[in-house]
Design a protein around this motif. Structure first.
Motif, PDB file in Angstrom:
ATOM      1  N   SER A  19      68.692  21.832  61.480  1.00 31.94           N
ATOM      2  CA  SER A  19      67.654  21.333  60.568  1.00 31.94           C
ATOM      3  C   SER A  19      67.456  19.824  60.770  1.00 31.94           C
ATOM      4  N   PHE A  20      68.575  19.096  60.960  1.00 30.62           N
ATOM      5  CA  PHE A  20      68.491  17.652  61.178  1.00 30.62           C
ATOM      6  C   PHE A  20      67.737  17.357  62.484  1.00 30.62           C
ATOM      7  N   ILE A  21      68.071  18.117  63.537  1.00 29.01           N
ATOM      8  CA  ILE A  21      67.405  17.883  64.834  1.00 29.01           C
ATOM      9  C   ILE A  21      65.906  18.184  64.721  1.00 29.01           C
ATOM     10  N   ARG A  22      65.580  19.280  63.998  1.00 23.64           N
ATOM     11  CA  ARG A  22      64.161  19.643  63.816  1.00 23.64           C
ATOM     12  C   ARG A  22      63.405  18.521  63.090  1.00 23.64           C
ATOM     13  N   ASN A  23      64.013  18.017  62.012  1.00 23.45           N
ATOM     14  CA  ASN A  23      63.342  16.953  61.231  1.00 23.45           C
ATOM     15  C   ASN A  23      63.195  15.673  62.050  1.00 23.45           C
ATOM     16  N   MET A  24      64.258  15.328  62.798  1.00 27.37           N
ATOM     17  CA  MET A  24      64.192  14.114  63.617  1.00 27.37           C
ATOM     18  C   MET A  24      63.132  14.252  64.716  1.00 27.37           C
ATOM     19  N   THR A  25      63.042  15.447  65.311  1.00 32.98           N
ATOM     20  CA  THR A  25      62.047  15.665  66.375  1.00 32.98           C
ATOM     21  C   THR A  25      60.636  15.521  65.801  1.00 32.98           C
ATOM     22  N   ALA A  28      59.989  11.848  65.132  1.00 28.23           N
ATOM     23  CA  ALA A  28      59.761  11.103  66.387  1.00 28.23           C
ATOM     24  C   ALA A  28      58.372  11.415  66.946  1.00 28.23           C
ATOM     25  N   ALA A  29      57.967  12.695  66.873  1.00 27.32           N
ATOM     26  CA  ALA A  29      56.636  13.080  67.374  1.00 27.32           C
ATOM     27  C   ALA A  29      55.540  12.403  66.548  1.00 27.32           C
ATOM     28  N   ALA A  30      55.741  12.352  65.214  1.00 23.72           N
ATOM     29  CA  ALA A  30      54.741  11.714  64.345  1.00 23.72           C
ATOM     30  C   ALA A  30      54.662  10.214  64.651  1.00 23.72           C
ATOM     31  N   LEU A  31      55.842   9.583  64.858  1.00 24.88           N
ATOM     32  CA  LEU A  31      55.873   8.146  65.159  1.00 24.88           C
ATOM     33  C   LEU A  31      55.183   7.867  66.494  1.00 24.88           C
ATOM     34  N   LEU A  32      55.494   8.705  67.494  1.00 25.84           N
ATOM     35  CA  LEU A  32      54.884   8.541  68.816  1.00 25.84           C
ATOM     36  C   LEU A  32      53.363   8.687  68.730  1.00 25.84           C
ATOM     37  N   ALA A  33      52.913   9.702  67.979  1.00 29.25           N
ATOM     38  CA  ALA A  33      51.468   9.910  67.819  1.00 29.25           C
ATOM     39  C   ALA A  33      50.829   8.695  67.151  1.00 29.25           C
ATOM     40  N   ALA A  34      51.508   8.141  66.119  1.00 33.72           N
ATOM     41  CA  ALA A  34      50.959   6.976  65.410  1.00 33.72           C
ATOM     42  C   ALA A  34      50.870   5.772  66.349  1.00 33.72           C
ATOM     43  N   VAL A  35      51.919   5.567  67.159  1.00 33.54           N
ATOM     44  CA  VAL A  35      51.912   4.436  68.111  1.00 33.54           C
ATOM     45  C   VAL A  35      50.771   4.614  69.116  1.00 33.54           C
ATOM     46  N   CYS A  36      50.605   5.860  69.621  1.00 36.30           N
ATOM     47  CA  CYS A  36      49.532   6.129  70.592  1.00 36.30           C
ATOM     48  C   CYS A  36      48.162   5.847  69.979  1.00 36.30           C
TER      49      CYS A  36
END
Ligand SMILES: [Fe+2]
Length: 293
Positions: A19-25, A28-36
């Motif tokens: 569950s922790f890995i799923r939430n972190m992934t 991270a995907a949301a952060l990457l999308a925001a940076v892009c």
């Protein structure tokens, strides 16, 4: 029969880890999308082309090409603004209009200088001041820089531009942040019309308020900026913020018509507030003039 599921401590640990890995992934995907999204809206230039018709345009100036750049705010699009310069060059402009807010203080002048070095000689370049040059106290510095690179500085002034044996009037209205005793826009426009009643008048003025405040100005095409496209742009809504930093942008992007003229508002190239541009790429506008029958 009721079956009770039982978990050992090891299984519970595994579930928690997954569950922790799923939430972190996901984070991270949301952060990457925001940076892009933020980077795309900061660095990728959008080319917009408009065709503007006028009965006042002389036949000899059919297809006259204007590149309009606004609100650089010291931004660099490519090293030494090379991507902006190259895109400007590819438009094969007959005139380049710079409508203010290129720097907010003396520290940003190197980005402006690299742009001017790159566009010098491509076409006649005209500049009008924005509110930020006045507010930042760098008007004289930026003026000297412009003049060193052959840019025509228009502060409630106008000039004739001749090409193919025909001419148009290029006028520049000073920003209201300027001196209190300066010529008013209506006086300038009336003076131009008294001297050149039938000529095509291109009017450069930083703020995007012309349709609202001067709906009957006797000119033909107005180029402005100031609104930064509303900073954040949403589908079906458009710009989110107005120039008073409130919600609901107006006259922030595109073509608007009033009286005898068309006003084009550029979304600009840079930014001046802490909120990043989102879904709002830096904009280079090319206007192609056509003669209306
Ligand atoms: Fe601006």
């Amino acid at each position: 029969m009721v079956r009770l599921a039982t978990y050992s401590g090891k299984e519970k640990d595994m579930k928690r880890k997954k569950s922790f890995i799923r939430n972190m992934t996901a984070a991270a995907a949301a952060l990457l999308a925001a940076v892009c999204i933020v980077c795309d809206s900061k660095y990728n230039i959008q080319l917009t082309e408009y065709r503007v018709e006028s009965q006042k345009l002389p036949e000899e100036l059919e297809g006259f090409r204007i590149v309009h750049l606004s609100d650089l705010h010291g931004a660099e699009l490519g090293r030494d603004n090379e991507r902006l310069i190259e895109l400007t060059r590819r438009q094969e402009p007959d005139l380049i209009a710079l409508t203010g807010d290129f720097a907010e203080n003396g520290k940003e002048l190197s980005a402006v200088e690299s742009l001017l070095e790159g566009i010098e000689g491509l076409a006649p370049v005209y500049y009008v001041c924005g509110n930020h040059e006045w507010a930042g106290g760098c008007v004289e510095e930026i003026r000297a820089l412009m003049e060193r690179h052959g840019v025509r500085w228009l502060s409630n002034q106008y000039e004739l531009l001749e090409k193919n044996g025909a001419r148009l009037v290029v006028a520049g209205a000073e920003d209201p942040n300027g001196r209190a005793d300066m010529t008013r826009p209506r006086e300038l426009a009336e003076r131009i019309r008294a001297d050149y009643p039938e000529d095509f008048v291109l009017w450069l003025g930083h703020r995007n308020y012309w349709v609202q405040r001067y709906p009957e100005l006797p000119v033909d095409l107005i180029l402005s900026g100031h609104a930064h496209g509303g900073i954040v742009r949403l589908p079906f809504i458009g710009g989110l913020f107005n120039t008073n930093h409130g919600f609901g942008a107006e006259y922030e992007n595109g073509l608007y018509f009033s009286g005898s003229y068309c006003m084009e508002v550029s979304r600009g190239l840079g930014n001046s507030v802490p909120v990043p541009r989102i879904f709002n790429r830096p904009e280079l506008v090319t206007l192609v003039l056509e003669r209306a029958e």
